[in-house]
Motif scaffolding. Structure first.
Motif, PDB file in Angstrom:
ATOM      1  N   ASP A  72       0.821  -1.199   0.000  1.00  0.00           N
ATOM      2  CA  ASP A  72       0.000   0.000   0.000  1.00  0.00           C
ATOM      3  C   ASP A  72       0.858   1.253   0.000  1.00  0.00           C
ATOM      4  O   ASP A  72       2.055   1.207   0.264  1.00  0.00           O
ATOM      5  CB  ASP A  72      -0.907   0.013   1.238  1.00  0.00           C
ATOM      6  N   PRO A 107       0.577   5.891  -1.111  1.00  0.00           N
ATOM      7  CA  PRO A 107       0.046   6.891  -2.031  1.00  0.00           C
ATOM      8  C   PRO A 107       0.739   6.854  -3.387  1.00  0.00           C
ATOM      9  O   PRO A 107       1.734   6.120  -3.576  1.00  0.00           O
ATOM     10  CB  PRO A 107       0.319   8.212  -1.293  1.00  0.00           C
ATOM     11  N   ARG A 158      -4.251   0.802  -2.059  1.00  0.00           N
ATOM     12  CA  ARG A 158      -4.281   1.762  -0.959  1.00  0.00           C
ATOM     13  C   ARG A 158      -4.903   1.199   0.306  1.00  0.00           C
ATOM     14  O   ARG A 158      -4.783   1.784   1.375  1.00  0.00           O
ATOM     15  CB  ARG A 158      -5.046   3.028  -1.393  1.00  0.00           C
ATOM     16  N   TYR A 182       4.146  -0.755   3.400  1.00  0.00           N
ATOM     17  CA  TYR A 182       3.610   0.586   3.148  1.00  0.00           C
ATOM     18  C   TYR A 182       4.738   1.449   2.620  1.00  0.00           C
ATOM     19  O   TYR A 182       5.717   1.718   3.328  1.00  0.00           O
ATOM     20  CB  TYR A 182       3.032   1.198   4.424  1.00  0.00           C
ATOM     21  N   ASP A 242      -4.233  12.645  -2.205  1.00  0.00           N
ATOM     22  CA  ASP A 242      -3.889  12.177  -0.854  1.00  0.00           C
ATOM     23  C   ASP A 242      -4.984  12.567   0.138  1.00  0.00           C
ATOM     24  O   ASP A 242      -5.401  11.774   0.980  1.00  0.00           O
ATOM     25  CB  ASP A 242      -2.569  12.796  -0.399  1.00  0.00           C
ATOM     26  N   ASP A 257      -8.229  10.529  -0.662  1.00  0.00           N
ATOM     27  CA  ASP A 257      -8.088   9.101  -0.380  1.00  0.00           C
ATOM     28  C   ASP A 257      -7.948   8.821   1.116  1.00  0.00           C
ATOM     29  O   ASP A 257      -8.391   7.783   1.612  1.00  0.00           O
ATOM     30  CB  ASP A 257      -6.875   8.528  -1.115  1.00  0.00           C
ATOM     31  N   SER A 258      -7.324   9.749   1.839  1.00  0.00           N
ATOM     32  CA  SER A 258      -7.102   9.546   3.274  1.00  0.00           C
ATOM     33  C   SER A 258      -8.324   9.889   4.113  1.00  0.00           C
ATOM     34  O   SER A 258      -8.460   9.410   5.240  1.00  0.00           O
ATOM     35  CB  SER A 258      -5.917  10.392   3.750  1.00  0.00           C
ATOM     36  N   LEU A 288      -7.116   5.476   2.634  1.00  0.00           N
ATOM     37  CA  LEU A 288      -5.684   5.191   2.552  1.00  0.00           C
ATOM     38  C   LEU A 288      -5.099   5.311   3.950  1.00  0.00           C
ATOM     39  O   LEU A 288      -5.174   6.363   4.581  1.00  0.00           O
ATOM     40  CB  LEU A 288      -5.001   6.189   1.617  1.00  0.00           C
TER      41      LEU A 288
END
Length: 235
Positions: free
Chosen positions: A23, A25, A143, A158, A191, A194-195, A202
């Motif tokens: 995983d 970014p 992710r 990661y 980022d 997705d987070s 993520l």
């Protein structure tokens, strides 16, 4: 949506039979090193990001607004997405046509986080990803692999890198016409989206080994991953 991959891979005798979850970014080198690692291990390779991009392409081709959740779900449910797990010949098809190139377009890149954030889309694609992982023998990149798709993976990796390095790498992939500042801003936007999404954000799995690739070349990263996978090395 298809339940089969276009090019099934038979694993050689003595090949790795587990599941590696990788995983991180964008811009950390996941795709390149995951494919290389799969080749080194004699394993299959699954690019889950390509599946979300194919779903996004289906939405855009249907003229659907990525913010129209219901229409997005209906479109993805109808889409026939299949993906190769051969590290020597990765690729993805949409409704029977190879879309390995089109899914990397700027339009898809701009919309993929929105489509990927739809919970029903993630449920549908995660189910397909789990079927493809099956009995193992595969390196899976994405992710949320270690945290959601396959929590039992060993090892869990990661990948990280500095923001500047990630932007420079992605700009290099996009070609000479790309603007570094624009690429950096887009990576930061993805980022953030997705987070912060509610479904499968993520995040680094608690038991994942974190590797900063900022000052490492591809061969160094792959060798470290081979050591971790085969010998349990933590650094």
């Amino acid at each position: 949506m298809s339940e089969a991959e276009p090019n099934p891979v038979a694993l050689p005798d003595g090949a790795f039979t587990g599941v590696v979850a990788m995983d991180g970014p964008s811009g950390t080198g996941k795709s390149t090193v995951a494919r290389r690692l799969a080749g080194q291990l004699g394993a299959r390779y699954l690019d889950t990001g390509a599946m979300y991009r194919a779903a996004t392409l289906a939405v855009l081709r249907a003229g659907i607004d990525p913010q129209d959740t219901l229409a997005v779900v209906e479109t993805v449910e109808r889409a026939d997405i299949a993906i190769s797990t051969d590290p020597r010949s990765p690729g993805v098809t949409l409704d029977g046509a190879d879309v390995s190139g089109p899914i990397r377009s700027s339009e898809v890149t701009a919309a993929v986080s929105a489509v990927s954030a739809v919970p029903a889309v993630r449920v549908r694609l995660v189910d397909l990803q789990r079927e493809l992982i099956g009995d193992g023998g595969v390196v899976v990149e994405g992710r949320d692999i270690g945290s959601v798709v396959w929590p039992g993976a060993r090892p869990k990796i990661y990948l990280t890198a500095s923001a500047e390095t990630r932007a420079r790498r992605r700009a290099g992939e996009l070609g000479a016409a790309s603007d570094l500042a624009t690429v950096a801003a887009d990576i930061a936007r993805r980022d953030r989206l997705d987070s912060s999404r509610a479904a499968s954000p993520l995040a680094r799995a608690e038991d994942a080994v974190e590797i900063d690739t900022t000052y490492l070349d591809i061969d160094q990263v792959v060798q470290r991953l081979v050591d971790i996978t085969m010998n349990g090395a933590r650094r």
